[in-house]
Write an enzyme that holds these catalytic residues in place. Structure first.
Site, PDB file in Angstrom:
ATOM      1  N   ASP A 157     -10.944   2.346  -3.127  1.00 34.17           N
ATOM      2  CA  ASP A 157     -11.342   1.115  -2.438  1.00 34.17           C
ATOM      3  C   ASP A 157     -12.825   0.868  -2.676  1.00 34.17           C
ATOM      4  O   ASP A 157     -13.629   1.805  -2.674  1.00 34.17           O
ATOM      5  CB  ASP A 157     -11.169   1.272  -0.918  1.00 34.17           C
ATOM      6  N   ASP A 209       0.843  -1.194   0.000  1.00 31.87           N
ATOM      7  CA  ASP A 209       0.000   0.000   0.000  1.00 31.87           C
ATOM      8  C   ASP A 209       0.885   1.254   0.000  1.00 31.87           C
ATOM      9  O   ASP A 209       2.111   1.145   0.051  1.00 31.87           O
ATOM     10  CB  ASP A 209      -0.891  -0.043   1.258  1.00 31.87           C
TER      11      ASP A 209
END
Ligand SMILES: *[C@@H]1O[C@H](CO)[C@@H](O)[C@H](O)[C@H]1NC(C)=O
Ligand SMILES: *[C@@H]1O[C@H](CO)[C@@H](O)[C@H](O)[C@H]1NC(C)=O
Ligand SMILES: *[C@@H]1O[C@H](CO)[C@@H](O)[C@H](O)[C@H]1NC(C)=O
Length: 413
Positions: free
Chosen positions: A221, A158
């Protein structure tokens, strides 16, 4: 539409971007991932059955084997954020929370491997992970070595707290090299493009990304609702970055986890997500509680006809060829032992919520298909033969509100 058809064939002929050469993800990878459904639930006192722990991953692995997911192709069991202690160990290494992972990560990897599955882990190339656990900045090499020493098979990296655009652009390739240096093939899932585009408003260089990562997130997301699923589809449909050009063995655009079987989608919307993720040759990572998934959702995830489209040997990501207020149409060329040369999958999505099926009416010619002897048309979800159609024959596809009608077309010789 005919023009679109020519472009698809042309782009396919020209594609062949250099992709990360680690021998992995030759078809879009499949598995189960913690994040969307189980989040950062770390309280095992309160919620022992659902907290992020060795037990949760072992349980999901067991079900992936017993209920046929592994054999259908779902191979990775992927840990996401919140597995670590809040500080690195005295040796500088990342360490799993000792209460929730009492036997350590190597033990969990061994267990996962004994089930014929692969273990994924999570890190962040910034100073902290998104949930503020230790980041890999300044520790990329050590962390790659640590993951390899645990015999991990996949890393999702990430980019929360990355620092700067330049850090993003250098951190992801650096980790790719460090993973390579370990000598262990580790599937590398990057959030690179998403961070560059969403956090830094910079146009990602997809050719560079495909050279260093096996799959990469491009967009937001997914949360547990239809609007997020459709936004992801629309993002690829808009095709602002010619997404299809970089896709191929070892290199995939990642629209995020499947929420099929969770709380937010209707059955028709679940069909859209799975159908479109297969059309787009997207990685399929379920994020659902496999212990009590609805049978209808399970049947979708295991649908062989759809999975044949997903990993079709041409490995082309579908294109959106038209969109209006009511419908949009996506096309994916196919060729494999199941689909003879010149075959296509066609998906029609419906946007509105007017409560009855509504027919999409077209001809194959109108979709750009010209084989004079016609095509055999098969409904993709249940494999029902709809008959033979010549290019000029009219087809009527009934599409449910916020639903999908998906067919495969194989040319008749
Ligand atoms: C490392 O990269 C080289 C060159 O691209 C490749 O041949 C090799 O398989 C890679 N090794 C691993 C473990 O990824
Ligand atoms: C878990 O929740 C309980 C009760 O809500 C609380 O007392 C405990 O401190 C929490 N434990 C952790 C590790 O957060
Ligand atoms: C796709 O493009 C349309 C029209 O320009 C725009 O309204 C929409 O927001 C775009 N979708 C995404 C997800 O970027």
């Amino acid at each position: 539409m005919t023009l679109w058809f020519e472009i698809i064939i042309l782009v396919f002929a020209l594609s062949g971007t250099e992709s990360l050469d680690n021998g992995l993800a030759l078809t879009p990878p499949m598995g189960w991932m913690q994040w969307e459904r189980f989040r950062c639930n770390i309280n095992c006192t309160d919620d022992p059955d659902n907290c992020i722990s060795e037990r949760l991953f072992k349980t999901m692995a067991d079900i992936m084997v017993s209920d046929g997911y592994r054999d259908a192709g779902y191979k990775y069991v992927a840990i996401d954020d919140c597995w670590m202690t809040s500080e690195r160990g005295p040796d500088g290494k990342l360490q799993p929370d000792p209460v929730r992972f009492p036997n350590g990560m190597k033990h969990l990897a061994d267990y996962i491997h004994s089930k014929g599955l692969k273990l994924g882990i999570y890190g962040d190339m910034g100073t902290m992970t998104c949930k503020k656990y230790p980041g890999s900045k300044f520790y990329l090499e050590l962390d790659a070595q640590t993951f390899a020493s645990w015999e991990v098979d996949m890393l999702k990296l990430d980019c929360c707290y990355a620092g700067s655009l330049v850090d993003v652009q250098t951190g992801f390739p650096a980790m790719s090299q460090y993973l390579n240096n370990t000598g262990r093939p580790i599937l590398y899932a990057c959030c690179w493009a998403a961070c560059e585009g969403l956090y830094y408003k910079h146009k990602p260089d997809y050719k560079a990304i495909a050279k260093h990562c096996n799959m990469w997130r491009n967009y937001n997301d997914l949360q547990d609702a239809w609007k997020y699923v459709y936004a992801a589809i629309d993002f690829y449909g808009n095709n602002t970055a010619h997404f299809q050009e970089v896709v191929g063995p070892g290199a995939w655009n990642d629209p995020d986890e499947l929420i099929v079987g969770d709380f937010g989608l209707s059955y028709d919307q679940e069909r859209v997500q799975l159908g479109m993720w297969c059309m787009m040759a997207s990685p399929l990572f379920m994020s659902v509680d496999l212990r009590n998934i609805r049978q209808t959702s399970k049947d979708l995830l295991l649908n062989k006809n759809l999975l044949r489209i997903h990993s079709d040997e041409l490995l082309v990501q579908a294109y959106r060829i038209s969109k209006d207020n009511l419908f949009e149409v996506w096309l994916r060329p196919l060729r494999s032992q199941y689909f003879s040369d010149g075959s296509f999958a066609v998906a029609v999505l419906r946007h509105d919520d007017y409560g009855m099926p509504f027919p999409f009416i077209t001809t194959l010619q109108g979709l750009g298909m010209k084989n004079k002897a016609g095509y055999k048309v098969t409904e993709a979800f249940d494999g029902k033969n709809m008959g033979k159609f010549l290019p000029q024959d009219q087809l009527r596809f009934p599409v449910n509100p916020t639903g999908i009608f998906l067919v495969t077309l194989t040319p008749i010789s």
